[in-house]
Write a protein that holds these residues in place. Structure first.
Motif, PDB file in Angstrom:
ATOM      1  N   SER A   1      -4.110   2.065   5.915  1.00 58.89           N
ATOM      2  CA  SER A   1      -3.036   2.429   6.838  1.00 58.89           C
ATOM      3  C   SER A   1      -2.634   3.886   6.582  1.00 58.89           C
ATOM      4  O   SER A   1      -3.028   4.490   5.568  1.00 58.89           O
ATOM      5  N   GLY A   2      -1.837   4.447   7.489  1.00 61.29           N
ATOM      6  CA  GLY A   2      -1.366   5.813   7.299  1.00 61.29           C
ATOM      7  C   GLY A   2      -0.585   5.974   6.006  1.00 61.29           C
ATOM      8  O   GLY A   2      -0.750   6.957   5.279  1.00 61.29           O
ATOM      9  N   GLY A   3       0.269   4.985   5.709  1.00 62.86           N
ATOM     10  CA  GLY A   3       1.044   5.047   4.473  1.00 62.86           C
ATOM     11  C   GLY A   3       0.166   4.999   3.232  1.00 62.86           C
ATOM     12  O   GLY A   3       0.416   5.703   2.246  1.00 62.86           O
ATOM     13  N   GLU A   4      -0.872   4.170   3.284  1.00 66.36           N
ATOM     14  CA  GLU A   4      -1.796   4.091   2.152  1.00 66.36           C
ATOM     15  C   GLU A   4      -2.573   5.392   1.987  1.00 66.36           C
ATOM     16  O   GLU A   4      -2.798   5.855   0.866  1.00 66.36           O
ATOM     17  N   GLN A   5      -2.962   6.002   3.109  1.00 70.05           N
ATOM     18  CA  GLN A   5      -3.668   7.276   3.017  1.00 70.05           C
ATOM     19  C   GLN A   5      -2.782   8.350   2.388  1.00 70.05           C
ATOM     20  O   GLN A   5      -3.252   9.163   1.586  1.00 70.05           O
ATOM     21  N   GLN A   6      -1.499   8.329   2.734  1.00 69.60           N
ATOM     22  CA  GLN A   6      -0.611   9.317   2.133  1.00 69.60           C
ATOM     23  C   GLN A   6      -0.426   9.059   0.645  1.00 69.60           C
ATOM     24  O   GLN A   6      -0.295  10.000  -0.153  1.00 69.60           O
ATOM     25  N   ARG A   7      -0.444   7.785   0.248  1.00 72.09           N
ATOM     26  CA  ARG A   7      -0.355   7.482  -1.186  1.00 72.09           C
ATOM     27  C   ARG A   7      -1.602   7.953  -1.930  1.00 72.09           C
ATOM     28  O   ARG A   7      -1.522   8.372  -3.085  1.00 72.09           O
ATOM     29  N   VAL A   8      -2.761   7.904  -1.264  1.00 75.88           N
ATOM     30  CA  VAL A   8      -3.973   8.481  -1.868  1.00 75.88           C
ATOM     31  C   VAL A   8      -3.773   9.988  -2.053  1.00 75.88           C
ATOM     32  O   VAL A   8      -4.130  10.557  -3.093  1.00 75.88           O
ATOM     33  N   GLY A   9      -3.188  10.626  -1.030  1.00 74.08           N
ATOM     34  CA  GLY A   9      -2.900  12.051  -1.136  1.00 74.08           C
ATOM     35  C   GLY A   9      -1.971  12.355  -2.293  1.00 74.08           C
ATOM     36  O   GLY A   9      -2.140  13.360  -2.999  1.00 74.08           O
ATOM     37  N   LEU A  10      -1.012  11.484  -2.526  1.00 74.74           N
ATOM     38  CA  LEU A  10      -0.089  11.669  -3.641  1.00 74.74           C
ATOM     39  C   LEU A  10      -0.803  11.469  -4.979  1.00 74.74           C
ATOM     40  O   LEU A  10      -0.596  12.234  -5.931  1.00 74.74           O
ATOM     41  N   ALA A  11      -1.673  10.450  -5.045  1.00 77.84           N
ATOM     42  CA  ALA A  11      -2.461  10.228  -6.266  1.00 77.84           C
ATOM     43  C   ALA A  11      -3.332  11.441  -6.577  1.00 77.84           C
ATOM     44  O   ALA A  11      -3.459  11.860  -7.733  1.00 77.84           O
ATOM     45  N   ARG A  12      -3.930  12.010  -5.543  1.00 77.51           N
ATOM     46  CA  ARG A  12      -4.757  13.209  -5.714  1.00 77.51           C
ATOM     47  C   ARG A  12      -3.922  14.381  -6.235  1.00 77.51           C
ATOM     48  O   ARG A  12      -4.369  15.148  -7.092  1.00 77.51           O
TER      49      ARG A  12
END
Length: 245
Positions: free
Chosen positions: A157-168
């Motif tokens: 989901s969009g929220g999950e993708q942003q959390r990947v961005g935060l992890a990165r």
């Protein structure tokens, strides 16, 4: 007891030290746009700061100057001990390794797994494979995506993708997180989750600078607020206070 007080004093002193400092900074573009005018600001270690302002206020230029994507027309900028005005081009990657950046549009590599998207940020710094495995797992766990390591971005989901961005952004343990409208492409509930995660990261000592248009988030989380208007800082308030008149 004495040791605890000493440690607290050291932490307080560190928090007062500026991570970002603008002294008389002006930015004019060749097309005649006056983006920033005589900006003076200091952001200390361990602060969480929201940057707000209407479109054209100068927020994007402010962030680009911090990341050394642009150079000031006048004034001095220091970020994480780097004097950006005098910085050689070869030093820019060294500066950016001290910061993690979270983008509005996620900027994940579509043909890489979640794990590889986060690991990529370490590969470019020359980290060894053992450290990469440990730190990627840790970063994904911190954002609640430990079970999504082998997923592809289009499966999230969009929220999950942003959390990947935060992890990165977290994986290289930066001292500064820059979040440029990180909630702009996610729903309101996920917006609060993202800012909550950033707040938790901040509580561990990482400085966070976040651009946002969402004044409700700013008020609810109660962090320091810098407001820009036509290239000028018109307010610098504590406690999530926004001057809107």
């Amino acid at each position: 007891m004495a040791l605890a007080l000493a440690e607290q004093s050291i932490l307080q002193t560190k928090r007062r030290q500026p991570v970002i400092e603008f002294k008389g900074v002006t930015k004019n573009y060749p097309n005649g746009t006056h983006a920033l005018e005589d900006v003076n600001i200091s952001i200390g270690s361990g602060e969480f700061v929201f940057v707000v302002g209407s479109s054209g206020a100068g927020k994007s230029t402010f962030m680009k100057l911090i990341m050394r994507e642009e150079k000031p027309s006048a004034g001095e900028i220091t970020v994480n001990g780097f004097r950006l005005n005098k910085m050689a081009h070869k030093e820019i990657p060294l500066l950016r390794r001290t910061m993690g950046i979270v983008f509005q549009d996620f900027r994940l590599i579509p043909n890489m797994t979640v794990y590889d998207n986060v690991a990529f940020a370490m590969h470019v710094t020359g980290a060894d494979s053992h450290d990469i495995r440990i730190q990627v797992a840790k970063s994904l766990s911190r954002v609640g995506l430990g079970d999504k390591a082998r997923s592809m971005p289009n499966q999230l989901s969009g929220g999950e993708q942003q959390r990947v961005g935060l992890a990165r952004a977290l994986v290289n343990a930066p001292s500064l997180i820059i979040a440029d409208e990180p909630t702009g492409n996610v729903d309101p509930n996920m917006s609060y989750e993202i800012v909550s995660m950033l707040t938790d990261i901040n509580k561990r000592g990482t400085t966070v600078l976040m651009v946002t248009h969402d004044h409700n988030l700013v008020r609810d989380f109660g962090h320091r607020v810098i407001m820009l208007d036509h290239g000028h800082i018109v307010a610098d308030n504590a406690g999530g206070k926004i001057d809107e008149n």
